[in-house]
Every structure is written in structure tokens, then in C-alpha cells.
Scaffold this motif. Structure first.
Motif, short mmCIF file in Angstrom:
data_model
loop_
_atom_site.label_atom_id
_atom_site.label_comp_id
_atom_site.label_asym_id
_atom_site.label_seq_id
_atom_site.Cartn_x
_atom_site.Cartn_y
_atom_site.Cartn_z
N VAL A 135 3.73 -8.85 -10.58
CA VAL A 135 5.07 -8.54 -10.09
C VAL A 135 6.05 -8.49 -11.25
O VAL A 135 6.89 -7.57 -11.36
N GLY A 144 5.84 -5.40 -13.49
CA GLY A 144 6.08 -4.13 -12.81
C GLY A 144 4.84 -3.42 -12.33
O GLY A 144 4.92 -2.30 -11.82
N THR A 152 5.23 -4.13 -6.94
CA THR A 152 6.59 -4.54 -6.56
C THR A 152 6.56 -5.92 -5.91
O THR A 152 5.50 -6.43 -5.55
N THR A 192 7.62 -6.64 -2.99
CA THR A 192 7.15 -6.47 -1.60
C THR A 192 5.63 -6.41 -1.55
O THR A 192 4.98 -7.05 -0.71
N SER A 193 5.04 -5.65 -2.49
CA SER A 193 3.58 -5.56 -2.53
C SER A 193 2.97 -6.90 -2.91
O SER A 193 1.90 -7.27 -2.43
N ALA A 243 2.35 -0.09 -8.25
CA ALA A 243 3.71 0.44 -8.10
C ALA A 243 3.82 1.88 -8.58
O ALA A 243 3.17 2.29 -9.54
N THR A 266 6.10 4.39 -10.50
CA THR A 266 7.18 4.27 -11.48
C THR A 266 7.65 5.64 -11.92
O THR A 266 7.00 6.66 -11.67
N MET A 298 10.88 3.88 0.49
CA MET A 298 10.17 2.61 0.45
C MET A 298 9.17 2.49 1.60
O MET A 298 8.05 2.00 1.42
N ARG A 319 5.37 0.27 -2.38
CA ARG A 319 4.90 0.47 -3.76
C ARG A 319 5.99 1.00 -4.68
O ARG A 319 5.89 0.89 -5.90
N ASP A 347 9.51 1.14 -6.61
CA ASP A 347 10.54 0.22 -7.08
C ASP A 347 11.90 0.73 -6.60
O ASP A 347 12.25 1.91 -6.82
#
Length: 571
Positions: free
Chosen positions: A454, A457, A460, A462-463, A491, A493, A546, A552, A554
Motif C-alpha cells: 500500500v 503504491g 491502493t 482500498t485494495s 493499482a 497508475t 473507482m 485499483r 488511485d
């Protein structure tokens, strides 16, 4: 025996010396409350105090851990469990007590169904006698045994006042009774001898407490000390920590009143409620009967009405007829044995707090989270015979260590971030599952790697929470990165220069852009409002992305990309 009884009488006749300054309590103005507590803590040993039988758990079938001595068969003799003695010494050291190098055991006689022997083996008398055959009575040290420890001290914290020092009169070893359960349907009591003979420590405080809140703080602090040194698990709900509370009241400036004892309180909440009711009962009696004294009684507590009730008066109290146990000689301790136990004494709760703050200064701003960590650590499973079963603090300190993977040291971990994830996310998820920290299936390396993913990066926040829930529900030794890749939690990006370059490549970047363009196409009215200058609708577009990305994406990167794409389309 005569000298022992004379000395016991002399103690009762001594004047009371109040070490505390009177403070008026608006709940009972003009009255001073004096509270002393006798705590019975079950010693966390595999075997009983005077027999080779195993101690029992709450789920053990009745009458399965019973030796002939526990059942009082004729001709059986007691033998002291040295592990119980060592744990009592640990407790005495933690409570800053004077340890008796020579102590003895007494028989406390009473006949009841839960005591097969007809007496309880305990420790009662101190190592002094009174000489009455000279003009001035004096106390001299004699070669008489004493309880295992005396004259201790425990400092407690209360929200309203500065720290309070509570004196510990004595710590004594004794055996527990059996358990009787009354069946009202058949009007019979069933006796379970599993608990008979289990080792107890009776920890007797001086009457230094002045309110129900102080009494509650004292028991909680004592509970944390017992757990920290591993001498007792202090579980009041299961009966391994029970309290007898002595309460008296007197008007400001008057001598202490007559005390009443409330027996067998098995929670801090009930203990405080019992003290409050007893204070009100005694003050109402004294107001209604000027010049009278409160009858000295032993009382019980009704958990349904939150009131105390009379069990017996002083006159009805049994004569326990204490006598030295002829089958047990003096318990002689060497100074070397005490020093060895002292050298290996586990750290106490306040020592752990001080060490953590010195080691990780950034935690000073996280006082509440640190309190949660220490409370969870205090509530950890206590091992048998002083074995350290680890706890939340040890787990946290392993998390804070810089990880080494494939021979390379990783980046330094932030203790504040780790503390937040541990106290809010991990403990929160365990609480939702009705589990404790003891049930945590994640190793410190697994949980540490999850937080690292997390923080750098790779996934995220949440993930990360989704991944944590999955790993708690499906325990394994697999690494969090492997699971995150399998479930496509990596994530999305906007830059291939992320620390997770190998995972967040151009395909991930294009996927995020596709999701953003899809959201712009799906929400034309919101896009029009955004172009008109209404920045608030941007949150709705970002939320749409989101949801589509299953957490996933950001949020900050998505927000910037949506604004960029909307401006490009407008041009």
C-alpha cells in the motif's frame, strides 16, 4: 499458636493512619470512602499447587483432573509445585514487595461441599511475635515463617487525579476450592473437583482507595501486571481473578467507619457498582441512625439489581481455627533463586510504553492508538508456568524491522503507519469476525509486506483492505504480492516510474485512461458541469472510475487524469 493469635489481635487494634488527603465527592458530599481489596488470582501453571494433577480449562469435562489428594483420600500428602512459587515471586517483584526467605502454610478450617479436605491450605501470619511478658510490648523478628511476600506497592493512573500509590499488605499462596453448581430443577448441587487444589495468589491491598473509580483502576492495573509477568491470565469472566472488597464510610474528620466485605466480585463493572451501592446504603443508614455504627457484615452482590445483600454478620462468621499445616514444612527461598527470577522478569506495561516511545518517538502523537496496542498486549494469551506466548507489542516491533528480501534491505517502515494499520484495520477486521489478536493468522512478515504494498503504491488502500479480509478468511503462507497479482488488485497508475514498475506498466496506464474516458462518456451532464466550472461533480466522475476499477485506481491520480482528459476534449 498463642503468640500468632495475640499478634493478629494487635494488628486489628492499631489506629488507622490515612495517607490520602480528603477530597469531597459530589455524589456523597461530606463523606469519606475507604476501600481495600483482596484479589484472588489463579496461578497460570500446568499443575495444581499441592498435587501432580493438571489444571483445568473451562471446556474440560467435570471431575477429570483430580488426584487422590485433591479428593482428600486418607493418607495422601501435599507437595509444593515449585513453578507456582516462582510465579508468585514474579508477582511479588513486579509489585515491589519484600519477599520472605522463609514462609509457611496454615490450615483454614471450614466444612463445605466444595472443600473435600475440610480445610484450605493457605498462608496467614507474619514473621513477628508480640512479647507481653515485659512492661513495654514490642515486636521482634522471630524464626517464624511468613506469607511469601509483604509490603508491596502498585501505582495506578486515574483520569481525575495524579498517580496514586496503593500499598500491598501481603501476597499469600493458597489452594482454590472445587466448583459447586446448583440445579434448581432437581434441588441438588453438583460438585466438580477439577478446580480443587488449583494454585491461587491472594493479593491484599491496604485501605488506600477512595472511590469506585480508583478501585476499578487498581484492579485493571493489577490485572495487566499479572498478565505481563505471566503469573495469571487475570480472566475475571472465567473466574481466574476474583475480588473481595471492603468498604467503609465516615464523615469528614471522623475516624474510619465499620467496614463491610462484599464477596466474590468477578468483573470490574460489577465491583464498581457494588461499591457505589454499598456507599449509599451505609451513608443512608448513618443519616437515619445518628450515633450508630454500621453493622459489620459480609455481603453479596446481585448482578440483576446492582445491589448488595446480607450474607452473614460478624457474629455469624465461622471460626476458621488457623493452625500450621503439619504436612508442609517451611518454604525456604534462596536469595540466588530470587535474583535469577528478577533477572528474567518480563517488562511491565509502563516499562513497555516507555521503551516504545523512546525507540519510536513519532508514536508520541498517537497516544490513543498506542493505548489500544498496549491493552491488546495486556489481554494476550498467557502461557503456562511463565512461558512467553508473545503478544501485540512483540508483533508490532517485528513489523517495524526493516524487511530483507532476496538479500536486499527494503525501505524503512514508518511506525505510525504500521500502528494505524495494526490497531484500525487488522484489529478492526478481527473484531468484526468476533476474534481476538490471538486468532490472527497473519505472520508479521505477511502483514508487513501488505502494508508495504500500500505504501509504495503497488496496491491502493482500498485494495489493501480487500486483501487483508481475504487473507484473514483464507489463511496460508503465501505472500501478499502473489495474492494481489492473482486477484488483479495491482493499482492502475498514470506513470510507469512507480516503485512497482514491473507490475504497473503501460498496459495498466492505458487501462486507467480507458476507464476515465468511459466515465466521461457515461456521465455527459457531469462533464458539462465540470467544464462550466463546477469542480464538485469531479468527485462523482472519480467515484465512477473507482467502482469500475474495483478499488485499483488511485483517487488522486484518477482525479488529475480526468481533468486532463476533459480539458483536452474541450480543446
Amino acid at each position: 499458636m498463642f503468640l500468632r493469635r495475640v499478634y493478629a489481635h494487635s494488628l486489628k487494634s492499631r489506629g488507622f493512619h490515612d495517607l490520602r488527603t480528603y477530597q469531597d465527592d459530589p455524589r456523597w458530599p461530606g463523606w469519606q470512602v475507604i476501600v481495600g481489596i483482596e484479589t484472588h488470582a489463579q496461578i497460570k501453571s500446568r499443575r495444581k499447587l499441592f498435587s501432580g494433577s493438571f489444571t483445568s480449562g473451562v471446556d474440560d469435562p467435570p471431575n477429570t483432573n483430580v488426584s487422590p489428594f485433591d479428593a482428600a483420600f486418607p493418607g495422601t500428602l501435599p507437595k509444593v509445585n515449585s513453578k507456582c512459587v516462582d510465579l508468585a515471586i514474579r508477582t511479588a517483584l513486579a509489585l515491589k514487595s519484600s519477599i520472605s526467605l522463609r514462609s509457611s502454610f496454615d490450615r483454614k478450617h471450614y466444612f463445605y461441599s466444595d472443600q473435600p479436605l475440610g480445610y484450605q491450605i493457605t498462608q496467614q501470619y507474619c514473621a513477628y511475635v508480640v512479647l507481653l511478658f515485659i512492661n513495654i510490648p514490642m515486636l521482634i523478628a522471630a524464626n517464624m515463617p511468613a506469607p511469601i511476600a509483604t509490603n508491596g506497592l502498585l501505582e495506578i493512573e486515574t483520569p481525575q487525579n495524579s498517580p496514586i500509590q496503593v500499598r500491598i499488605k501481603q501476597i499469600q499462596l493458597e489452594q482454590d476450592t472445587a466448583k459447586s453448581t446448583f440445579n434448581p430443577r432437581i434441588q441438588k448441587s453438583h460438585i466438580d473437583l477439577n478446580r480443587a487444589g488449583t494454585g491461587l495468589m491472594e493479593i491484599v491491598s491496604e485501605p488506600d482507595l477512595r472511590s469506585p473509580e480508583e478501585a476499578g483502576a487498581y484492579v485493571r492495573t493489577l490485572q495487566s501486571v499479572l498478565r505481563a509477568v505471566g503469573s495469571s491470565d487475570g480472566n475475571m469472566e472465567q473466574g481466574s481473578l476474583r475480588c473481595d472488597v471492603n468498604v467503609s464510610v465516615n464523615r469528614k474528620g471522623d475516624p474510619p467507619g465499620i467496614r463491610c466485605e462484599i464477596k466474590n466480585l468477578n468483573s470490574v463493572k460489577f465491583m464498581m457498582a457494588a461499591i457505589i451501592h454499598e456507599i449509599k446504603r451505609q451513608t443512608e443508614f448513618l443519616n437515619a441512625n445518628p450515633g450508630a455504627t454500621v453493622p459489620q457484615e459480609t455481603r453479596g452482590f446481585d448482578e440483576n439489581t446492582f445491589e448488595t445483600f446480607r450474607l452473614r454478620s460478624k457474629e455469624d462468621a465461622p471460626d476458621y481455627r488457623y493452625m500450621p499445616d503439619p504436612n508442609l514444612g517451611a518454604l525456604v527461598l534462596s536469595q540466588a533463586r530470587i535474583e535469577e527470577i528478577k533477572k528474567n522478569l518480563p517488562p511491565l506495561p509502563w516499562e513497555i510504553r516507555s521503551r516504545l516511545l523512546n525507540k519510536y518517538p513519532s508514536l508520541r502523537a498517537k497516544g490513543k492508538s498506542l493505548d489500544v496496542l498496549l491493552n491488546v498486549n495486556n489481554g494476550r494469551e498467557v502461557g503456562f508456568d511463565g512461558e512467553d506466548s508473545g503478544g501485540a507489542v512483540e508483533y508490532f516491533e517485528r513489523l517495524c524491522q526493516t524487511p530483507v528480501r532476496d538479500g536486499n534491505r527494503g525501505p524503512e517502515r514508518d511506525p505510525v503507519v504500521l500502528l494505524n494499520w495494526l490497531t484500525h484495520e487488522l484489529l478492526g477486521q478481527l473484531a468484526t469476525r468476533k476474534e481476538t489478536f490471538t486468532d490472527n493468522p497473519l505472520s508479521s512478515s505477511q502483514f508487513g509486506e501488505l502494508v508495504d504494498l500500500v505504501q509504495d503504491g503497488t496496491i491502493t488502500g482500498t485494495s489493501g483492505k480487500h486483501l487483508l479480509r481475504h487473507m484473514l478468511s483464507n489463511p496460508s503462507s503465501r505472500r501478499p504480492r502473489e495474492i494481489a497479482t492473482e486477484f488483479q488488485l495491482i493499482a492502475l497508475t498514470t506513470s510507469s516510474s512507480s516503485p512497482s514498475t514491473a507490475l504497473a506498466d503501460s498496459s495498466a496506464t492505458s487501462e486507467l485512461e480507458i476507464l476515465c474516458r468511459s466515465a466521461i462518456a457515461d456521465l455527459p451532464s457531469e462533464v458539462a458541469a465540470l467544464r462550466a466550472g463546477n469542480k464538485n461533480v469531479l468527485n462523482k466522475i472519480v467515484g465512477h472510475v473507482m467502482r469500475k476499477s474495483r478499488g485499483r485506481a488511485d483517487a488522486t491520480a484518477t482525479r488529475a487524469l480526468v481533468e486532463k482528459l476533459v480539458i483536452q476534449d474541450e480543446q
